[in-house]
Design a protein around this motif. Sequence first.
Motif, PDB file in Angstrom:
ATOM      1  N   UNK A  89       0.806  -1.219   0.000  1.00  0.00           N
ATOM      2  CA  UNK A  89       0.000   0.000   0.000  1.00  0.00           C
ATOM      3  C   UNK A  89       0.843   1.275   0.000  1.00  0.00           C
ATOM      4  N   UNK A  90       2.157   1.147  -0.186  1.00  0.00           N
ATOM      5  CA  UNK A  90       3.010   2.316  -0.372  1.00  0.00           C
ATOM      6  C   UNK A  90       3.489   3.005   0.886  1.00  0.00           C
ATOM      7  N   UNK A  91       3.393   2.332   2.025  1.00  0.00           N
ATOM      8  CA  UNK A  91       3.930   2.907   3.258  1.00  0.00           C
ATOM      9  C   UNK A  91       5.454   2.833   3.217  1.00  0.00           C
ATOM     10  N   UNK A  92       6.125   3.762   3.883  1.00  0.00           N
ATOM     11  CA  UNK A  92       7.587   3.671   3.953  1.00  0.00           C
ATOM     12  C   UNK A  92       8.006   2.436   4.742  1.00  0.00           C
ATOM     13  N   UNK A  93       9.262   2.063   4.590  1.00  0.00           N
ATOM     14  CA  UNK A  93       9.808   0.905   5.301  1.00  0.00           C
ATOM     15  C   UNK A  93       9.959   1.268   6.773  1.00  0.00           C
ATOM     16  N   UNK A  94       9.027   0.801   7.589  1.00  0.00           N
ATOM     17  CA  UNK A  94       9.028   1.095   9.024  1.00  0.00           C
ATOM     18  C   UNK A  94       9.321  -0.172   9.804  1.00  0.00           C
ATOM     19  N   UNK A  95       9.975  -0.050  10.955  1.00  0.00           N
ATOM     20  CA  UNK A  95      10.161  -1.233  11.793  1.00  0.00           C
ATOM     21  C   UNK A  95       8.804  -1.756  12.274  1.00  0.00           C
ATOM     22  N   UNK A  96       8.686  -3.083  12.391  1.00  0.00           N
ATOM     23  CA  UNK A  96       7.459  -3.730  12.867  1.00  0.00           C
ATOM     24  C   UNK A  96       7.821  -4.560  14.084  1.00  0.00           C
ATOM     25  N   UNK A  97       7.040  -4.423  15.158  1.00  0.00           N
ATOM     26  CA  UNK A  97       7.322  -5.155  16.389  1.00  0.00           C
ATOM     27  C   UNK A  97       6.023  -5.573  17.070  1.00  0.00           C
ATOM     28  N   UNK A  98       6.110  -6.559  17.949  1.00  0.00           N
ATOM     29  CA  UNK A  98       4.968  -6.933  18.785  1.00  0.00           C
ATOM     30  C   UNK A  98       5.291  -6.648  20.258  1.00  0.00           C
ATOM     31  N   UNK A  99       6.329  -5.852  20.483  1.00  0.00           N
ATOM     32  CA  UNK A  99       6.740  -5.482  21.842  1.00  0.00           C
ATOM     33  C   UNK A  99       6.490  -3.995  22.049  1.00  0.00           C
ATOM     34  N   UNK A 100       5.690  -3.671  23.052  1.00  0.00           N
ATOM     35  CA  UNK A 100       5.455  -2.264  23.366  1.00  0.00           C
ATOM     36  C   UNK A 100       6.646  -1.754  24.159  1.00  0.00           C
ATOM     37  N   UNK A 101       7.615  -1.272  23.417  1.00  0.00           N
ATOM     38  CA  UNK A 101       8.857  -0.810  24.017  1.00  0.00           C
ATOM     39  C   UNK A 101       8.745   0.605  24.535  1.00  0.00           C
ATOM     40  N   UNK A 102       9.860   1.243  24.731  1.00  0.00           N
ATOM     41  CA  UNK A 102       9.857   2.620  25.264  1.00  0.00           C
ATOM     42  C   UNK A 102       9.509   3.634  24.171  1.00  0.00           C
ATOM     43  N   UNK A 103       8.236   3.959  24.053  1.00  0.00           N
ATOM     44  CA  UNK A 103       7.761   4.949  23.091  1.00  0.00           C
ATOM     45  C   UNK A 103       7.289   6.183  23.836  1.00  0.00           C
ATOM     46  N   UNK A 104       7.371   7.328  23.182  1.00  0.00           N
ATOM     47  CA  UNK A 104       6.808   8.551  23.759  1.00  0.00           C
ATOM     48  C   UNK A 104       5.295   8.564  23.608  1.00  0.00           C
ATOM     49  N   UNK A 105       4.813   8.012  22.477  1.00  0.00           N
ATOM     50  CA  UNK A 105       3.380   8.023  22.161  1.00  0.00           C
ATOM     51  C   UNK A 105       3.026   6.698  21.505  1.00  0.00           C
ATOM     52  N   UNK A 106       1.862   6.149  21.863  1.00  0.00           N
ATOM     53  CA  UNK A 106       1.327   4.968  21.184  1.00  0.00           C
ATOM     54  C   UNK A 106      -0.052   5.345  20.655  1.00  0.00           C
TER      55      UNK A 106
END
Length: 101
Positions: free
Chosen positions: A69-86
């Motif tokens: 669908x043309x999204x940029x190459x983003x990391x994919x994870x199933x771990x809710x790591x240290x994010x500022x925003x989810x």
Amino acid sequence: AGGYAVNIALDFDGVLHDHRHPAPGRRMGPPMPGALEGVAGLLAAGHSLCVFTQRGDEPQHVRDWLAYFGFPDLPVTNIKGPFDVILDDRAVRFSNWPWNP
């Protein structure tokens, strides 16, 4: 101007992927309206993005869907790591503390 970059996790189902409307003959649906533009805008603003999914056994399937669908190459994870925003469609919506209406 004057903003700062944040580390943002984007939930896959319900934020990027419209899982409620699979394409005929397929188990996956299209992107949520505005998702591609939203991702582009967040990246243009300098934010760091990661796709979060509970589809832990299918991370390549999610990567393939994003690429299709043309999204940029983003990391994919199933771990809710240290994010500022989810950004998650199933999160609890906070409006105010009960003692401060």
